[in-house]
Scaffold this active site. Sequence first.
Site, PDB file in Angstrom:
ATOM      1  N   HIS A 133      48.352  35.775  80.272  1.00 43.69           N
ATOM      2  CA  HIS A 133      48.410  34.442  80.868  1.00 43.69           C
ATOM      3  C   HIS A 133      48.677  34.531  82.361  1.00 43.69           C
ATOM      4  O   HIS A 133      48.214  33.679  83.137  1.00 43.69           O
ATOM      5  CB  HIS A 133      49.472  33.586  80.184  1.00 43.69           C
ATOM      6  CG  HIS A 133      49.264  32.126  80.417  1.00 43.69           C
ATOM      7  ND1 HIS A 133      48.265  31.407  79.795  1.00 43.69           N
ATOM      8  CD2 HIS A 133      49.884  31.256  81.252  1.00 43.69           C
ATOM      9  CE1 HIS A 133      48.303  30.153  80.212  1.00 43.69           C
ATOM     10  NE2 HIS A 133      49.274  30.037  81.095  1.00 43.69           N
ATOM     11  N   ARG A 138      38.673  26.535  73.492  1.00 47.00           N
ATOM     12  CA  ARG A 138      39.360  27.215  72.393  1.00 47.00           C
ATOM     13  C   ARG A 138      40.241  26.212  71.641  1.00 47.00           C
ATOM     14  O   ARG A 138      41.262  25.780  72.151  1.00 47.00           O
ATOM     15  CB  ARG A 138      40.211  28.361  72.931  1.00 47.00           C
ATOM     16  CG  ARG A 138      39.427  29.406  73.727  1.00 47.00           C
ATOM     17  CD  ARG A 138      40.370  30.449  74.313  1.00 47.00           C
ATOM     18  NE  ARG A 138      39.663  31.458  75.074  1.00 47.00           N
ATOM     19  CZ  ARG A 138      39.403  31.367  76.376  1.00 47.00           C
ATOM     20  NH1 ARG A 138      39.805  30.301  77.056  1.00 47.00           N
ATOM     21  NH2 ARG A 138      38.758  32.328  76.996  1.00 47.00           N
ATOM     22  N   ARG A 179      34.774  25.408  70.036  1.00 49.77           N
ATOM     23  CA  ARG A 179      34.692  26.468  69.036  1.00 49.77           C
ATOM     24  C   ARG A 179      35.618  26.132  67.877  1.00 49.77           C
ATOM     25  O   ARG A 179      36.781  25.766  68.088  1.00 49.77           O
ATOM     26  CB  ARG A 179      35.091  27.804  69.663  1.00 49.77           C
ATOM     27  CG  ARG A 179      34.990  28.983  68.706  1.00 49.77           C
ATOM     28  CD  ARG A 179      35.298  30.290  69.421  1.00 49.77           C
ATOM     29  NE  ARG A 179      36.677  30.364  69.876  1.00 49.77           N
ATOM     30  CZ  ARG A 179      37.157  31.337  70.662  1.00 49.77           C
ATOM     31  NH1 ARG A 179      36.339  32.283  71.075  1.00 49.77           N
ATOM     32  NH2 ARG A 179      38.420  31.347  71.031  1.00 49.77           N
ATOM     33  N   GLU A 202      28.444  37.528  68.963  1.00 47.84           N
ATOM     34  CA  GLU A 202      29.459  38.433  69.498  1.00 47.84           C
ATOM     35  C   GLU A 202      29.679  39.671  68.643  1.00 47.84           C
ATOM     36  O   GLU A 202      30.564  40.483  68.950  1.00 47.84           O
ATOM     37  CB  GLU A 202      30.781  37.685  69.706  1.00 47.84           C
ATOM     38  CG  GLU A 202      31.208  36.827  68.552  1.00 47.84           C
ATOM     39  CD  GLU A 202      32.377  35.902  68.906  1.00 47.84           C
ATOM     40  OE1 GLU A 202      33.122  36.201  69.861  1.00 47.84           O
ATOM     41  OE2 GLU A 202      32.545  34.895  68.208  1.00 47.84           O
ATOM     42  N   ASN A 210      32.183  39.362  76.228  1.00 47.43           N
ATOM     43  CA  ASN A 210      33.369  40.221  76.179  1.00 47.43           C
ATOM     44  C   ASN A 210      33.433  40.974  74.860  1.00 47.43           C
ATOM     45  O   ASN A 210      33.544  42.203  74.820  1.00 47.43           O
ATOM     46  CB  ASN A 210      34.639  39.387  76.356  1.00 47.43           C
ATOM     47  CG  ASN A 210      34.669  38.629  77.665  1.00 47.43           C
ATOM     48  OD1 ASN A 210      33.777  38.773  78.498  1.00 47.43           O
ATOM     49  ND2 ASN A 210      35.686  37.822  77.852  1.00 47.43           N
ATOM     50  N   ASP A 211      33.383  40.230  73.752  1.00 49.00           N
ATOM     51  CA  ASP A 211      33.451  40.871  72.437  1.00 49.00           C
ATOM     52  C   ASP A 211      32.176  41.618  72.111  1.00 49.00           C
ATOM     53  O   ASP A 211      32.211  42.694  71.501  1.00 49.00           O
ATOM     54  CB  ASP A 211      33.733  39.828  71.357  1.00 49.00           C
ATOM     55  CG  ASP A 211      35.218  39.567  71.181  1.00 49.00           C
ATOM     56  OD1 ASP A 211      36.008  40.478  71.479  1.00 49.00           O
ATOM     57  OD2 ASP A 211      35.593  38.466  70.762  1.00 49.00           O
ATOM     58  N   ARG A 214      38.481  47.037  75.597  1.00 49.33           N
ATOM     59  CA  ARG A 214      38.418  46.815  77.043  1.00 49.33           C
ATOM     60  C   ARG A 214      39.777  46.712  77.705  1.00 49.33           C
ATOM     61  O   ARG A 214      39.870  46.748  78.932  1.00 49.33           O
ATOM     62  CB  ARG A 214      37.597  45.556  77.342  1.00 49.33           C
ATOM     63  CG  ARG A 214      38.091  44.305  76.674  1.00 49.33           C
ATOM     64  CD  ARG A 214      36.999  43.231  76.713  1.00 49.33           C
ATOM     65  NE  ARG A 214      37.285  42.115  75.822  1.00 49.33           N
ATOM     66  CZ  ARG A 214      37.839  40.977  76.226  1.00 49.33           C
ATOM     67  NH1 ARG A 214      38.173  40.845  77.485  1.00 49.33           N
ATOM     68  NH2 ARG A 214      38.058  40.005  75.377  1.00 49.33           N
ATOM     69  N   CYS A 258      28.971  32.698  77.607  1.00 52.93           N
ATOM     70  CA  CYS A 258      30.311  32.157  77.845  1.00 52.93           C
ATOM     71  C   CYS A 258      31.342  33.271  78.026  1.00 52.93           C
ATOM     72  O   CYS A 258      32.543  33.038  77.935  1.00 52.93           O
ATOM     73  CB  CYS A 258      30.736  31.211  76.716  1.00 52.93           C
ATOM     74  SG  CYS A 258      30.906  31.983  75.105  1.00 52.93           S
TER      75      CYS A 258
END
Length: 758
Positions: free
Chosen positions: A362, A469, A505, A603, A626-627, A637, A674
Amino acid sequence: MLNVLRVIVQKVNAAKDLQAALEIIVHEVRVAMKTEVCSVFLYDNDENCYTLMASEGLNQSAIGMKLLRSEGLVGQVGLREEPINLQDAASHPKYRYLKESGEERFHAFLGVPIIHHRAILGVLVVQQQEVRFFDETEESFLVTMSAQLAAVIAHAEASGSLTRQETGRATKDTRFAGVAGAPGVAIGEAVVLSPPAYLSAVPDRPAEDIKLEVKRLRRALKAVRKDLKHTAKKLAASLPPEEIALFDVYRGMLDDNAIGAEVRTIIEQGQWAQGALRQVIEEHVKTFEMMEDPYLSERATDVRDLGRRVLSHLQQDDNVEEVVYPDQCVLIAEELTPAMLGEVPRDKLVGMVSVKGSGNSHVAILARAMGVPTVMGAVDLPFTRISGIELIIDGNLGRVYPSPSVELRGYYQEVVDQEREFVAGLEVLRDKPCITTDETRVSLWVNTGLMTDVARSLDRGAEGVGLYRTEVPFMIRERFPSEKEQQEIYREQLQAFAPFPVTMRTLDIGGDKALSYFPIKEDNPFLGWRGIRVTLDHPEIFLVQVRAMIKASLGLNNLRIMLPMVCNVAEVEEALHLIHRAHGEVVSEGMDVKLPPVGVMIEVPAAVYLVRDFARRVDFLSIGTNDLTQYLLAVDRNNPRVAELYHSFHPAVLAALGSIVRDAHAEGAAVSICGEMAGDPAAAVLLVAMGYDVLSMNATNLPRIKWVLRNISAQWARELLEKVVTMDNAFVIQSTMELEMRKAGLGKVMVSARASQD
C-alpha cells in the site's frame, strides 16, 4: 555438518565489517575441515582481478596480493564457475605461485567459487601438504559453505563500500538494487525511521491487575487513534478524501469493539495487555499474509504497524526525540507503512526506500498516487547506517545510490529537471482525446482499488474504469457484506464515473487470499481454490454480489461485469447463467435495468488458447498482464531472487498478447489491458500496434501515455512491433524500444537512467 554450517554463518553475520567476516570464515572453515590452509580471494570487477583478502595457513605478508581474472588456479575457478579439486596443485598448467605466500609446501588444492545473483564475488580455497584429492564430503561441505556465505559477503562488501564513501575514499558509485515501487528520480538526504516497538519480542506474562491492564489498553488505543487522525490531517493536502479515508478504516480497526475487544477478551483470560495485543495482531497479520492477491496480502504490513504503535504507547515509550526532516527528505525504513508517510511534511518528502515490501504494497500504491519516487525490497541496503547521507533514488529501475559521485549526481539532476518540466506540460492534455497522428483512437481507463481516487482519475482525463476490485469491502468486515451494503458501495463508484463505463471484477478470493471469516488453507494456493472457482462453488455469494451490482447501475447503465481467473468455457457459461438469473430476479422486483456487458480476464496460460471460445460467449476480454506474465514465466514478480526473470517484454509474453487480440477481434470482441504494462510508455506503443482497444492503468501514468500515443502513428508502432517480435531476448527488445522512441523524439518520456548504468 549442518550444525557447523549454522554456527559459522551466525558468527560471520555477527562480524563488525567485511574484513572481520573474512577472517572468521578462514579460521572456522580451516578448523571444521581440519585443513592446513584456508584462504578467501575477492574479485574486483573494476580492476578485473582477485585479491587475497584473508588466509590462515599462508604467510600473512601475502595478504593483499593480486591475481588477474584468468590467472592461476583461483582465476580458473572463477572463469569456470565450478570447483577445482587437485591432488598436486603445482603440476597443473594454470598453477601460479604467489611469491612470499609460503604455499610451495602445500600440494592438495580445493577451490570453489563464491557466487551471488549470478555474479562472481570471489573464491574460497583450502590446501594441505598431503598429496591427495579432497573427498566428496569435503568438497560438498565447501560448496555449501560458499553458497551460504555468498549473500553475507555481498552485504558486507556493500556496507564496506558505504563506509569508504563516508570517509571520502570511494572509488566508484555503489548501487543497491530493489524493486521499482513508484516511478521517478529523487535526490535527497536519508532519514531513517524505526518502528516504535517490536511485537515479536513481547513475552507472555500473567496479568497482575486485569482491570488496570484493560484501562491501559483503552488509553493506548485512544492515543493511537488520535495519532492516526493527526496523520490523516497532515496528509489531507496531498491526498484526496477517498485515500485519506484509509486512516478512518485503521481507526475503526482499533475501536474498542474491534481489535480492542479481541485484546480485551484475552486480557480477561489472564494475559497482560502487551501479550494479548501481540496474540491478536499476529493472528490478523497471518490472515492477511495468507491472501494471494499482492495488494491485499500487503495489508499485513499496515496491521503490524498499527500493533507496533499501540505497543509503543503500552510501553510508555513516547518520549522519543522528535525527528528533524531536511528540505529534500528521502524516507528510509526497514518496512515503510502508510502512517510513516504522514510523519514527514509533504513539501519535504522527495523519495522513499523500504528494505522490505513489494511494488504492490500500500505504501508503493500511495507513493505512486502522491508522485513520490520509491524503491521497495532493497534487501541488501544497510539502512541503519545511512541516515544523513545523500541518496539518489531511481524509482524507475528500483535502484539506490548512496553518496553519489559528482558525475552521477549531475546526470540524475538533469533527469529530475527534465521530468519536472515535462510533467508540468501534460496538464493541457486532460480534455483531449487519445488519438495517434494517423487517427487511431485509443481509450485510456484507470484501475481502482479500495480508496478510489475518482477526482484524480477524471482530472487526468480517464474515460472509464478498466478494473475495480470488489473484494476489498469484504476484507474490512467480519462477515460477508449484505446485498444492500454492496449496492451502496458499487453505486458510489458508478455514479462517480458516470457516464463512463466502470468494470467491476467479481469477488476474487480463495487459495491464500482467504477471508478471516471464510478460511481456506491449501498446500499450493497459487494453483488452488480461488477466483471464479470459489464463487461458482458458492452461488449464494456470487448471486448476491451480481444483484447488488445490477441494482447499483439503475439509471446509470455504465456497469460492466468481469470474471477473474477463468480457465475453461464451462466456468464462463455457468457464470453467465447465474448473471442472467440475477438480472431476472432484479427485474422481477420491478427495477427497469439493463443486463450489463459481461467479460472475462485472461490471466492464466490456458485462457490464451480459449480466447475465441470465450469471445463467442462474452462481450469483452481484459488481460491482466501482471498475473499472465507471472504464470507464463513461472516467476514470482515480488521475489528479488528471480525479479530479473520477470519481464513484460519476454518474447513469449508478447506472442501471447498478440495472439489474444487477434483471436478476440476475429470474433468481434473488444479487448483491453488492465495490467501494469498499460502504464509503461514503450509497452503501450506495442499494445497499440497489436490493436488493443483500451489501456487501463494507474491514474498517475495516464497523461504520460496519452502524450506518447498522441505523438506517434499507429503505422510506426506496427513497424516497430514487426521488428521486435523477431527478437529472442526481453532486454534487447526493451533497449530497442527505448532507442527507437528516442529517435522518434519521445525521449522525454523515457525517464529511466538506463543509459548511465549499462
